[in-house]
Write an enzyme that holds these catalytic residues in place. Structure first.
Site, PDB file in Angstrom:
ATOM      1  N   PRO A  15       0.799  -1.225   0.000  1.00  0.00           N
ATOM      2  CA  PRO A  15       0.000   0.000   0.000  1.00  0.00           C
ATOM      3  C   PRO A  15       0.832   1.276   0.000  1.00  0.00           C
ATOM      4  O   PRO A  15       1.905   1.337   0.590  1.00  0.00           O
ATOM      5  CB  PRO A  15      -0.811  -0.090   1.297  1.00  0.00           C
ATOM      6  N   ASN A  16       0.302   2.268  -0.721  1.00  0.00           N
ATOM      7  CA  ASN A  16       0.845   3.623  -0.815  1.00  0.00           C
ATOM      8  C   ASN A  16       2.113   3.727  -1.666  1.00  0.00           C
ATOM      9  O   ASN A  16       2.556   4.836  -1.955  1.00  0.00           O
ATOM     10  CB  ASN A  16       1.119   4.229   0.582  1.00  0.00           C
ATOM     11  N   ARG A  23       5.080  11.002  -2.759  1.00  0.00           N
ATOM     12  CA  ARG A  23       4.729  10.652  -1.378  1.00  0.00           C
ATOM     13  C   ARG A  23       5.900  10.995  -0.461  1.00  0.00           C
ATOM     14  O   ARG A  23       6.943  10.330  -0.498  1.00  0.00           O
ATOM     15  CB  ARG A  23       4.419   9.162  -1.257  1.00  0.00           C
ATOM     16  N   TYR A  28      10.901   9.166   1.168  1.00  0.00           N
ATOM     17  CA  TYR A  28      10.869   8.085   0.172  1.00  0.00           C
ATOM     18  C   TYR A  28      11.565   8.415  -1.132  1.00  0.00           C
ATOM     19  O   TYR A  28      11.633   7.577  -2.019  1.00  0.00           O
ATOM     20  CB  TYR A  28       9.410   7.677  -0.076  1.00  0.00           C
ATOM     21  N   ASN A  79       8.201  -5.505  -0.795  1.00  0.00           N
ATOM     22  CA  ASN A  79       8.056  -4.350   0.071  1.00  0.00           C
ATOM     23  C   ASN A  79       6.571  -4.253   0.370  1.00  0.00           C
ATOM     24  O   ASN A  79       5.805  -3.735  -0.432  1.00  0.00           O
ATOM     25  CB  ASN A  79       8.553  -3.074  -0.596  1.00  0.00           C
ATOM     26  N   ALA A  82       3.087  -0.750   4.733  1.00  0.00           N
ATOM     27  CA  ALA A  82       2.619  -0.786   6.126  1.00  0.00           C
ATOM     28  C   ALA A  82       2.207  -2.179   6.572  1.00  0.00           C
ATOM     29  O   ALA A  82       2.276  -2.502   7.770  1.00  0.00           O
ATOM     30  CB  ALA A  82       1.444   0.175   6.287  1.00  0.00           C
ATOM     31  N   GLU A 103      12.916  -9.216   1.833  1.00  0.00           N
ATOM     32  CA  GLU A 103      12.124  -8.067   2.310  1.00  0.00           C
ATOM     33  C   GLU A 103      12.908  -6.789   2.025  1.00  0.00           C
ATOM     34  O   GLU A 103      14.106  -6.724   2.351  1.00  0.00           O
ATOM     35  CB  GLU A 103      11.886  -8.221   3.813  1.00  0.00           C
ATOM     36  N   HIS A 105      12.777  -2.396   2.208  1.00  0.00           N
ATOM     37  CA  HIS A 105      12.167  -1.121   2.590  1.00  0.00           C
ATOM     38  C   HIS A 105      13.039  -0.003   2.032  1.00  0.00           C
ATOM     39  O   HIS A 105      14.268  -0.048   2.184  1.00  0.00           O
ATOM     40  CB  HIS A 105      12.051  -1.001   4.111  1.00  0.00           C
ATOM     41  N   ARG A 112      13.016   4.994  12.381  1.00  0.00           N
ATOM     42  CA  ARG A 112      11.743   5.710  12.319  1.00  0.00           C
ATOM     43  C   ARG A 112      10.891   5.388  13.537  1.00  0.00           C
ATOM     44  O   ARG A 112      11.387   4.906  14.556  1.00  0.00           O
ATOM     45  CB  ARG A 112      11.031   5.373  10.994  1.00  0.00           C
TER      46      ARG A 112
HETATM   47  O1  LIG Z   1      10.424   2.163   3.625  1.00  0.00           O
HETATM   48  C1  LIG Z   1       9.499   1.580   3.017  1.00  0.00           C
HETATM   49  O2  LIG Z   1       9.565   1.262   1.800  1.00  0.00           O
HETATM   50  C2  LIG Z   1       8.232   1.174   3.758  1.00  0.00           C
HETATM   51  C3  LIG Z   1       7.042   1.720   3.089  1.00  0.00           C
HETATM   52  C4  LIG Z   1       5.909   2.054   3.747  1.00  0.00           C
HETATM   53  O3  LIG Z   1       4.829   2.434   3.069  1.00  0.00           O
HETATM   54  C5  LIG Z   1       5.856   2.102   5.228  1.00  0.00           C
HETATM   55  O4  LIG Z   1       4.552   1.794   5.742  1.00  0.00           O
HETATM   56  C6  LIG Z   1       6.898   1.221   5.845  1.00  0.00           C
HETATM   57  O5  LIG Z   1       6.944   1.389   7.239  1.00  0.00           O
HETATM   58  C7  LIG Z   1       8.273   1.512   5.208  1.00  0.00           C
END
Ligand SMILES: O=C(O)[C@@H]1C=C(O)[C@@H](O)[C@H](O)C1
Length: 153
Positions: A15-16, A23, A28, A79, A82, A103, A105, A112
């Protein structure tokens, strides 16, 4: 004769991550999901492999995508966004399909908020790469390629 070796890696984004580029760029970065997918495709190509991509904001859709990888992919790069910090369902899917998973991120989740410090996925993954930005996806692909080299899976 043995089945042909698998040649695809499934890259799963949660998500996101569809919002990447705009974002919270201070966290990011400015690379879009498309940029990251192109980075992954190039990394895989260097190993004679290819990537399939799925991005969803829906937990069950990610579970379904992981299931579908079982018959097709040589490994997973995930990835889960959340859902990393909440999803037993995604953890169980990774465990169930018995594929090597890495995994990833973009951010260093350990630097964080405390709620990002725990992952339900890490102990069913071969490796965790956090904080390297989009390059983490390439590191994950390089590692999976090495791990599965000369393996007729
Ligand atoms: O660092 C990232 O890619 C992760 C991406 C997200 O959307 C967060 O909810 C994670 O906590 C971290």
């Amino acid at each position: 004769s043995p089945a042909p070796a698998r040649s695809s890696i499934l890259v799963v984004n949660g998500p996101n991550l569809n919002l990447l580029g705009t974002r919270e760029p201070e966290k990011y970065g400015t690379a879009t999901l498309g940029d990251i997918e192109r980075l992954c495709a190039g990394a895989a190509d260097a190993h004679g492999l290819e990537c399939d991509f799925v991005q969803s904001n829906h937990e069950g859709a990610l579970v379904d995508a992981i299931h579908q990888a079982r018959q097709a992919a040589l490994g997973l790069v995930i990835n889960a966004g959340a859902y990393t910090h909440t999803s037993v369902a995604i953890r169980d899917a990774i465990s169930a399909v018995e594929l090597p998973a890495v995994e990833v991120h973009i951010t260093n989740v350990h630097a964080r908020e405390p709620f990002r410090h725990h992952s339900y996925l890490s102990d069913v993954c071969r490796a965790v790469i956090a904080g390297a930005g989009p390059l983490g996806y390439r590191f994950a692909i390089d590692y999976l390629a090495e791990l599965t080299r000369d393996r007729n899976v």
